[in-house]
Design an enzyme around this catalytic site. Structure first.
Site, short mmCIF file in Angstrom:
data_model
loop_
_atom_site.label_atom_id
_atom_site.label_comp_id
_atom_site.label_asym_id
_atom_site.label_seq_id
_atom_site.Cartn_x
_atom_site.Cartn_y
_atom_site.Cartn_z
N ASP A 10 -27.75 -12.65 32.87
CA ASP A 10 -28.09 -11.42 32.15
C ASP A 10 -27.21 -11.37 30.89
OD1 ASP A 10 -29.16 -8.77 31.68
OD2 ASP A 10 -27.29 -7.93 32.43
N SER A 11 -27.50 -10.44 30.01
CA SER A 11 -26.63 -10.24 28.85
C SER A 11 -25.26 -9.74 29.28
CB SER A 11 -27.27 -9.22 27.91
OG SER A 11 -27.51 -8.02 28.62
N GLU A 152 -22.18 -1.08 30.68
CA GLU A 152 -21.17 -2.11 30.39
C GLU A 152 -19.77 -1.49 30.35
OE1 GLU A 152 -21.24 -5.60 29.74
OE2 GLU A 152 -23.26 -5.42 30.58
N CYS A 184 -34.86 -2.13 33.07
CA CYS A 184 -33.68 -2.86 32.57
C CYS A 184 -32.73 -2.96 33.74
CB CYS A 184 -33.03 -2.10 31.42
SG CYS A 184 -31.40 -2.72 30.95
N HIS A 186 -29.65 -3.10 33.95
CA HIS A 186 -28.44 -2.26 33.90
C HIS A 186 -28.68 -0.88 34.54
CE1 HIS A 186 -26.91 -5.15 30.94
NE2 HIS A 186 -25.75 -4.54 30.98
N1 DGL Z 1 -30.06 -5.96 31.43
C1 DGL Z 1 -30.95 -6.16 30.35
C2 DGL Z 1 -32.40 -5.88 30.73
O1 DGL Z 1 -32.74 -5.95 31.89
C3 DGL Z 1 -30.74 -5.64 29.00
C4 DGL Z 1 -29.62 -4.98 28.43
C5 DGL Z 1 -29.39 -5.45 27.03
O2 DGL Z 1 -28.69 -6.44 26.89
O3 DGL Z 1 -29.92 -4.83 26.09
O4 DGL Z 1 -33.21 -5.63 29.87
#
Ligand code: DGL
Length: 277
Positions: A10-11, A152, A184, A186
């Site tokens: 993931d990011s 985050e 998302c 997150h």
């Molecule tokens: N966790 C990521 C998602 O599912 C994105 C968050 C991001 O880096 O913008 O889209």
């Protein structure tokens, strides 16, 4: 091969919401998690940029011997799933997409809310899913700029987080949504706050359990499942600050880890390398 790890990326910390379900559903499997915190959030970046990062992370996971990859990020899946599958045809690669189909089956009001990043809403994958599955309902798309950053930063509760969530939830509530899709990875880390703010009549969907189940099916079909008694090992990598990431892993999923640093090398090809200890 059966004892090889599953790569998950993931990011940032969001993919840990998928990681915990994978570990829960497949306790014998080892995992290797990559958080590209040098570039989080992905959601506001261009498709080319995100693809470049994802392909380099894919190289890293394949070079570490991963037997399957889960793109635990809706944003990365939206733009990089097909390029990853083309680059690594021998490795099963699973992506995430907003759980619109289950939401359509669940809604009684006929209005479904979807929370996601700009890049996810712009991607082909999301458009195709909505076109295929949601013609009978109204879909209210809510771009949640800044919400992944709050997660985050560990800002998961309290007045600041509530104010941001209220702002994102208001249009969906005003439209009469009775089902909200967390598009998302997150966002499941603020699911309790969302549930408290929207009240008990609203279904809030996290796709991670379904993804873990799908991964189990894919591994079973490919004869790739680890031996049931195997001792699982979990490794974590971040292109951000390893100590801060370790604290986030402990806070978000209750796991103790000692994550390893990854560094981006400039050049004609993006390269991600482990930092020598
Ligand atoms: N966790 C990521 C998602 O599912 C994105 C968050 C991001 O880096 O913008 O889209």
């Amino acid at each position: 091969m059966r004892g090889a790890p599953i790569g998950i990326f993931d990011s940032g910390v969001g993919g840990l919401s998928v990681w915990r379900q994978v570990v829960h559903c497949l306790p014998g499997e080892s995992t290797l998690y990559v958080a590209d915190q040098a570039h989080v959030p992905y959601g506001n970046r261009s498709a080319d940029e995100i693809q470049g990062y994802c392909l380099a992370i894919g190289e890293h996971l394949v070079s570490q011997g991963c037997k399957a990859i889960v793109v635990a990020c809706n944003t990365a899946s939206a733009v990089a799933l097909e390029p990853l599958r083309t680059r690594f045809p021998g490795v099963p690669i699973l992506g995430l997409e907003p759980a619109v189909k289950p939401a359509v089956q669940l809604t009684r009001s006929g209005v479904v809310g979807v929370m996601a990043t700009p890049a996810t809403f712009q991607g082909q994958l999301y458009r195709a899913t909505v076109g295929r599955t949601a013609s009978s309902v109204r879909v209210v798309e809510q771009v949640c700029i800044g919400l992944a950053d709050l997660v985050e930063q560990g800002d998961l509760e309290g007045p600041h987080c509530d104010a941001a969530l209220e702002h994102f939830l208001a249009p969906m509530l005003a439209a009469g949504a009775d089902t909200i899709v967390l598009g998302c990875t997150h966002y499941p880390f603020v699911i309790e706050a969302i549930r408290r703010l929207v009240g008990p009549g609203m279904a809030v969907l996290d796709p991670a359990p379904a993804v873990a189940k799908h991964l189990a099916d894919v591994l079973r079909q490919g004869d790739l499942l680890a031996e049931p008694a195997a001792a699982a090992e979990h490794r974590f990598f971040t292109s951000g600050d390893p100590q801060a990431f370790d604290r986030a892993v402990a806070r978000l999923v209750g796991a103790q880890c000692c994550s390893e640093a990854l560094i981006w090398r400039p050049g004609p090809l993006l390269q991600l390398q482990s930092e020598p200890l």
